[in-house]
Write a protein that holds these residues in place. Structure first.
Motif, mmCIF file in Angstrom:
data_model
loop_
_atom_site.group_PDB
_atom_site.id
_atom_site.type_symbol
_atom_site.label_atom_id
_atom_site.label_comp_id
_atom_site.label_asym_id
_atom_site.label_seq_id
_atom_site.Cartn_x
_atom_site.Cartn_y
_atom_site.Cartn_z
ATOM 1 N N SER A 1 -6.912 3.329 8.912
ATOM 2 C CA SER A 1 -6.031 4.027 9.818
ATOM 3 C C SER A 1 -4.343 4.100 9.332
ATOM 4 O O SER A 1 -4.062 3.180 8.549
ATOM 5 C CB SER A 1 -6.128 3.589 11.316
ATOM 6 N N ASN A 2 -4.046 5.424 9.544
ATOM 7 C CA ASN A 2 -2.855 5.410 8.826
ATOM 8 C C ASN A 2 -1.679 3.993 9.772
ATOM 9 O O ASN A 2 -0.711 3.934 8.572
ATOM 10 C CB ASN A 2 -1.548 5.953 9.565
ATOM 11 N N ARG A 3 -2.312 4.120 11.067
ATOM 12 C CA ARG A 3 -1.034 2.746 11.226
ATOM 13 C C ARG A 3 -1.448 0.998 10.387
ATOM 14 O O ARG A 3 -0.475 0.126 9.854
ATOM 15 C CB ARG A 3 -1.341 2.142 12.713
ATOM 16 N N TYR A 4 -2.498 1.204 9.739
ATOM 17 C CA TYR A 4 -2.902 0.020 9.277
ATOM 18 C C TYR A 4 -2.578 -0.367 7.543
ATOM 19 O O TYR A 4 -2.162 -0.973 7.143
ATOM 20 C CB TYR A 4 -4.754 -0.444 9.588
ATOM 21 N N ALA A 5 -3.044 1.023 7.384
ATOM 22 C CA ALA A 5 -2.441 1.735 5.296
ATOM 23 C C ALA A 5 -0.832 1.124 5.694
ATOM 24 O O ALA A 5 -0.220 0.940 4.075
ATOM 25 C CB ALA A 5 -2.561 2.729 6.004
ATOM 26 N N LEU A 6 0.134 1.275 6.864
ATOM 27 C CA LEU A 6 1.239 1.786 7.077
ATOM 28 C C LEU A 6 1.377 -0.072 7.435
ATOM 29 O O LEU A 6 2.178 -0.429 5.899
ATOM 30 C CB LEU A 6 2.312 1.946 7.485
ATOM 31 N N GLY A 7 0.938 -0.942 7.986
ATOM 32 C CA GLY A 7 0.884 -2.381 7.897
ATOM 33 C C GLY A 7 0.595 -3.022 6.842
ATOM 34 O O GLY A 7 1.361 -3.272 6.169
ATOM 35 N N LEU A 8 -0.195 -3.134 6.573
ATOM 36 C CA LEU A 8 -1.069 -2.956 4.802
ATOM 37 C C LEU A 8 0.263 -2.558 3.523
ATOM 38 O O LEU A 8 0.286 -3.584 3.019
ATOM 39 C CB LEU A 8 -2.330 -3.055 4.578
ATOM 40 N N THR A 9 0.551 -1.931 3.489
ATOM 41 C CA THR A 9 2.131 -1.193 2.525
ATOM 42 C C THR A 9 3.227 -2.325 2.701
ATOM 43 O O THR A 9 3.442 -3.028 2.312
ATOM 44 C CB THR A 9 1.968 -0.110 2.669
ATOM 45 N N TYR B 1 8.010 4.332 -5.818
ATOM 46 C CA TYR B 1 6.085 4.584 -6.074
ATOM 47 C C TYR B 1 5.019 3.795 -5.684
ATOM 48 O O TYR B 1 3.978 4.210 -4.971
ATOM 49 C CB TYR B 1 6.068 4.910 -7.707
ATOM 50 N N ILE B 2 5.831 3.018 -6.285
ATOM 51 C CA ILE B 2 4.853 1.654 -5.451
ATOM 52 C C ILE B 2 4.666 1.719 -3.945
ATOM 53 O O ILE B 2 3.133 1.657 -3.299
ATOM 54 C CB ILE B 2 5.233 0.521 -5.979
#
Length: 227
Positions: free
Chosen positions: A102-110, A86-87
């Motif tokens: 972008s998806n790439r940066y969103a995933l990287g930050l996650t 969930y987090i």
């Protein structure tokens, strides 16, 4: 690893019996209620990540119920895994749809969540009285960090996140008090962790739904420029 090893970590549990934690077990229904309410609000909104969070919210209730009835290692894993999921999904959703990354940066930050908790959990373990709840303490801090960073870009979302963090801090407080006050309150206080967390997790989905319904200023421009 012994998957069937008995786990006794809560005031209410006095034996390995299935119903040794009746209040802790039954209050997991709050997660299912919250999931049902938010499913009603999220469906038909074109928000697949919100629907995914609703499903995970229901999984949290089921996993926690299994842990507070079976009280074994395998059930403990089913208890904590949906919480982590969930987090991660929520962080990604905010990164992508509120920050408009972008998806790439969103995933990287996650993915930075993992080194973040590795650094902060030892610090929270130094706080007297937190005990095992130190593992959860980095989460409200992270929510508040996001709230501060979003206060100008998306003030309504920042306010919603702050409310969520406040509820979670209260919830963690009840979780931390379960053992210290066990001698005075035989039921313990862990059940309040369930009830408040159900409210908080449902509320966080609502915050996300409102954020994507009313995107921050400049979001449309950013979306049009390739985000």
């Amino acid at each position: 690893m012994d998957w069937t090893q008995y786990v006794d970590g809560y005031c209410e549990r006095l034996s390995p019996a299935y119903w040794a934690e009746p209040i802790n077990a039954i209050t997991n229904a709050a997660f299912l209620i919250a999931a049902f309410v938010m499913w009603q609000r999220a469906r038909g909104r074109g928000a697949p990540l919100a629907m995914a969070l609703v499903v995970i919210l229901a999984m949290i209730g089921i996993g926690s119920y299994l842990f507070h009835t079976h009280a074994q290692v395998w059930a403990a894993i089913l208890d904590v895994t949906p919480i982590l999921l969930y987090i991660l999904v929520y962080i990604y959703a905010v990164n992508r749809d509120v920050w408009r990354l972008s998806n790439r940066y969103a995933l990287g930050l996650t993915a930075l969540f993992f080194p973040y908790v590795a650094l902060t959990i030892p610090l929270f373990q130094l706080v007297p009285g937190l005990g095992g709840s130190a593992a959860y303490a980095p989460v409200p801090l992270l929510i508040l960090i996001y709230a501060v960073l979003l206060r100008r870009k998306a003030p309504d979302t920042a306010c919603g996140l702050t409310i969520g963090a406040t509820v979670l801090i209260t919830s963690i407080t009840f979780r931390s008090l379960d053992t210290p006050i066990c001698g005075y309150l035989p039921t313990g206080t862990h059940f309040m962790w369930h009830i408040l967390n159900a409210v908080m997790l449902g509320w966080m989905i609502e915050v996300y739904l409102r954020a994507i319904r009313n995107p921050p200023a400049g979001a449309a421009v950013a979306a049009g420029s390739g985000h």
